[in-house]
Design a protein around this motif. Structure first.
Motif, PDB file in Angstrom:
ATOM      1  N   LYS A 108       0.909  -1.048  -0.029  1.00 26.37           N
ATOM      2  CA  LYS A 108      -0.001   0.078  -0.023  1.00 26.37           C
ATOM      3  C   LYS A 108       0.885   1.421  -0.044  1.00 26.37           C
ATOM      4  O   LYS A 108       0.671   2.221  -0.722  1.00 26.37           O
ATOM      5  CB  LYS A 108      -0.967  -0.065   1.278  1.00 26.37           C
ATOM      6  CG  LYS A 108      -1.959  -1.204   1.089  1.00 26.37           C
ATOM      7  CD  LYS A 108      -2.789  -0.965   2.417  1.00 26.37           C
ATOM      8  CE  LYS A 108      -4.018  -1.942   2.515  1.00 26.37           C
ATOM      9  NZ  LYS A 108      -3.223  -3.247   2.227  1.00 26.37           N
ATOM     10  N   LYS A 109       1.853   1.328   0.788  1.00 28.34           N
ATOM     11  CA  LYS A 109       2.728   2.393   0.694  1.00 28.34           C
ATOM     12  C   LYS A 109       4.330   2.158   0.828  1.00 28.34           C
ATOM     13  O   LYS A 109       4.670   0.995   1.701  1.00 28.34           O
ATOM     14  CB  LYS A 109       2.575   3.347   2.201  1.00 28.34           C
ATOM     15  CG  LYS A 109       3.306   4.434   2.072  1.00 28.34           C
ATOM     16  CD  LYS A 109       2.888   5.275   3.249  1.00 28.34           C
ATOM     17  CE  LYS A 109       3.564   6.549   3.762  1.00 28.34           C
ATOM     18  NZ  LYS A 109       3.278   7.365   4.841  1.00 28.34           N
ATOM     19  N   GLY A 110       5.124   2.682  -0.133  1.00 29.19           N
ATOM     20  CA  GLY A 110       6.472   2.225   0.059  1.00 29.19           C
ATOM     21  C   GLY A 110       7.451   3.419  -0.156  1.00 29.19           C
ATOM     22  O   GLY A 110       7.097   4.451  -0.352  1.00 29.19           O
ATOM     23  N   ASP A 166       9.264   5.320   8.742  1.00 25.57           N
ATOM     24  CA  ASP A 166       9.068   4.179   9.400  1.00 25.57           C
ATOM     25  C   ASP A 166       7.588   3.652   9.565  1.00 25.57           C
ATOM     26  O   ASP A 166       7.447   2.646  10.066  1.00 25.57           O
ATOM     27  CB  ASP A 166       9.579   4.175  11.094  1.00 25.57           C
ATOM     28  CG  ASP A 166       8.824   5.116  11.635  1.00 25.57           C
ATOM     29  OD1 ASP A 166       7.972   5.704  11.169  1.00 25.57           O
ATOM     30  OD2 ASP A 166       9.035   5.237  12.859  1.00 25.57           O
ATOM     31  N   ASP A 167       7.036   3.958   8.517  1.00 26.67           N
ATOM     32  CA  ASP A 167       5.503   3.589   8.596  1.00 26.67           C
ATOM     33  C   ASP A 167       5.052   3.065   7.107  1.00 26.67           C
ATOM     34  O   ASP A 167       3.946   3.018   6.824  1.00 26.67           O
ATOM     35  CB  ASP A 167       4.451   5.019   8.747  1.00 26.67           C
ATOM     36  CG  ASP A 167       4.551   5.993   7.918  1.00 26.67           C
ATOM     37  OD1 ASP A 167       5.765   6.137   7.214  1.00 26.67           O
ATOM     38  OD2 ASP A 167       3.772   6.778   7.640  1.00 26.67           O
ATOM     39  N   LEU A 196      11.400  -5.885  12.819  1.00 26.23           N
ATOM     40  CA  LEU A 196      10.380  -6.248  13.791  1.00 26.23           C
ATOM     41  C   LEU A 196       9.141  -5.721  13.466  1.00 26.23           C
ATOM     42  O   LEU A 196       7.924  -6.350  13.867  1.00 26.23           O
ATOM     43  CB  LEU A 196      10.684  -5.976  15.231  1.00 26.23           C
ATOM     44  CG  LEU A 196      11.899  -6.537  15.810  1.00 26.23           C
ATOM     45  CD1 LEU A 196      12.060  -6.069  17.372  1.00 26.23           C
ATOM     46  CD2 LEU A 196      11.649  -7.983  16.091  1.00 26.23           C
ATOM     47  N   LYS A 197       8.812  -4.802  12.476  1.00 20.38           N
ATOM     48  CA  LYS A 197       7.925  -4.282  11.842  1.00 20.38           C
ATOM     49  C   LYS A 197       7.175  -4.810  10.833  1.00 20.38           C
ATOM     50  O   LYS A 197       6.292  -4.620  10.015  1.00 20.38           O
ATOM     51  CB  LYS A 197       8.128  -2.756  11.510  1.00 20.38           C
ATOM     52  CG  LYS A 197       8.440  -1.912  12.739  1.00 20.38           C
ATOM     53  CD  LYS A 197       8.802  -0.661  12.406  1.00 20.38           C
ATOM     54  CE  LYS A 197       9.159   0.358  13.403  1.00 20.38           C
ATOM     55  NZ  LYS A 197       9.788   1.680  12.992  1.00 20.38           N
ATOM     56  N   GLN A 198       8.150  -5.972  10.260  1.00 25.19           N
ATOM     57  CA  GLN A 198       7.590  -6.720   8.960  1.00 25.19           C
ATOM     58  C   GLN A 198       7.824  -5.888   7.850  1.00 25.19           C
ATOM     59  O   GLN A 198       6.877  -6.260   6.782  1.00 25.19           O
ATOM     60  CB  GLN A 198       6.168  -7.418   9.271  1.00 25.19           C
ATOM     61  CG  GLN A 198       6.292  -8.515  10.575  1.00 25.19           C
ATOM     62  CD  GLN A 198       4.966  -9.389  10.558  1.00 25.19           C
ATOM     63  OE1 GLN A 198       3.930  -8.685  10.131  1.00 25.19           O
ATOM     64  NE2 GLN A 198       5.228 -10.564  11.130  1.00 25.19           N
TER      65      GLN A 198
END
Length: 249
Positions: A108-110, A166-167, A196-198
């Motif tokens: 969705k967001k990169g 980081d989102d 850890l956020k995959q």
């Protein structure tokens, strides 16, 4: 037309071979698409003549055409080099690939790092993926293509970009240099900030070849999956460089 196009079209008219005419037609289509700041629907056809094809064409033609055949084969084999010099493009995404990448990995967001002229961000945006593109632009100081972005790009180095954004669902890097240690720094920062956020990490390039350093490929943990295999089937390289999309941990 630019000089490259003028040369290959002139040589194709001299030679008049269907396999060469088709490849020149494909190159003209690619250049027209790029000039319109658009993205190809599908991967290009294979460019350049295999040794057996070159031999066959030379046997069929008079001696007077053999120099022209060798010249056009050299130009066809160096189309990627032309794209890098003229447009600042090293990699040609296509809409089929980016739609598959989005759907298979639910993107969705990169964030595109070391984006250069951000052609991959342009393509992914057309697949309705929200993109952030960034580059340090150190390379652009000595390049005529440095101001010809295909997508708005922030002046920010790769490490700072990963730490700042980081989102995102994924990070992408197309054609990282095969010298220095910037790719290893990216990998270290990703493992520290994103593991850890995959957040997924994709590199586009050639393993142990034209892109990334030997140290990177030693450190990288390559994730192989049916999903990525499906994506790469739509992204087969158009030249002798074995370009693929890699998911890295």
């Amino acid at each position: 037309m630019n000089n490259y196009q003028l040369k290959i079209n002139k040589l194709a008219k001299i030679i008049q071979e269907p396999i060469i005419n088709n490849q020149v037609k494909e190159i003209n289509k690619i250049i027209e698409t790029i000039n319109q700041h658009d993205v190809l629907d599908r991967r290009p056809v294979d460019l350049g003549l295999a040794p057996n094809e070159l031999d066959e064409i030379q046997r069929k033609n008079f001696q007077s055409k053999r120099v022209a055949i060798e010249q056009i084969n050299n130009l066809l084999n160096n189309f990627r080099s032309f794209l890098s010099r003229y447009y600042g493009i090293w990699s040609l995404p296509n809409l089929e690939t980016v739609h598959l990448l989005k759907s298979e990995f639910d993107l969705k967001k990169g964030l595109e790092i070391m984006a250069g002229n951000a052609y991959w961000s342009k393509a992914l945006t057309q697949a309705n993926v929200k993109m952030i593109a960034s580059d340090s632009f150190t390379w652009a100081q000595g390049s005529k293509t440095g101001q010809n972005n295909f997508y708005p790009t922030q002046k920010l180095d790769a490490i700072s970009s990963i730490e700042k954004y980081d989102d995102v669902d994924f990070i992408m890097c197309a054609w990282a240099p095969n010298f220095g240690d910037s790719d290893c720094q990216v990998l270290d920062t990703y493992r520290k900030c994103c593991d850890l956020k995959q957040t997924k990490l994709f590199f586009v390039g050639e393993k142990n070849g034209a892109t990334n350093t030997a140290q990177f490929w030693q450190k990288a943990h390559q994730i192989k999956s049916k999903k990525l295999l499906k994506v790469n089937q739509s992204f087969k390289s158009f030249d002798f460089i074995d370009e693929k999309i890699f998911e890295i941990k």
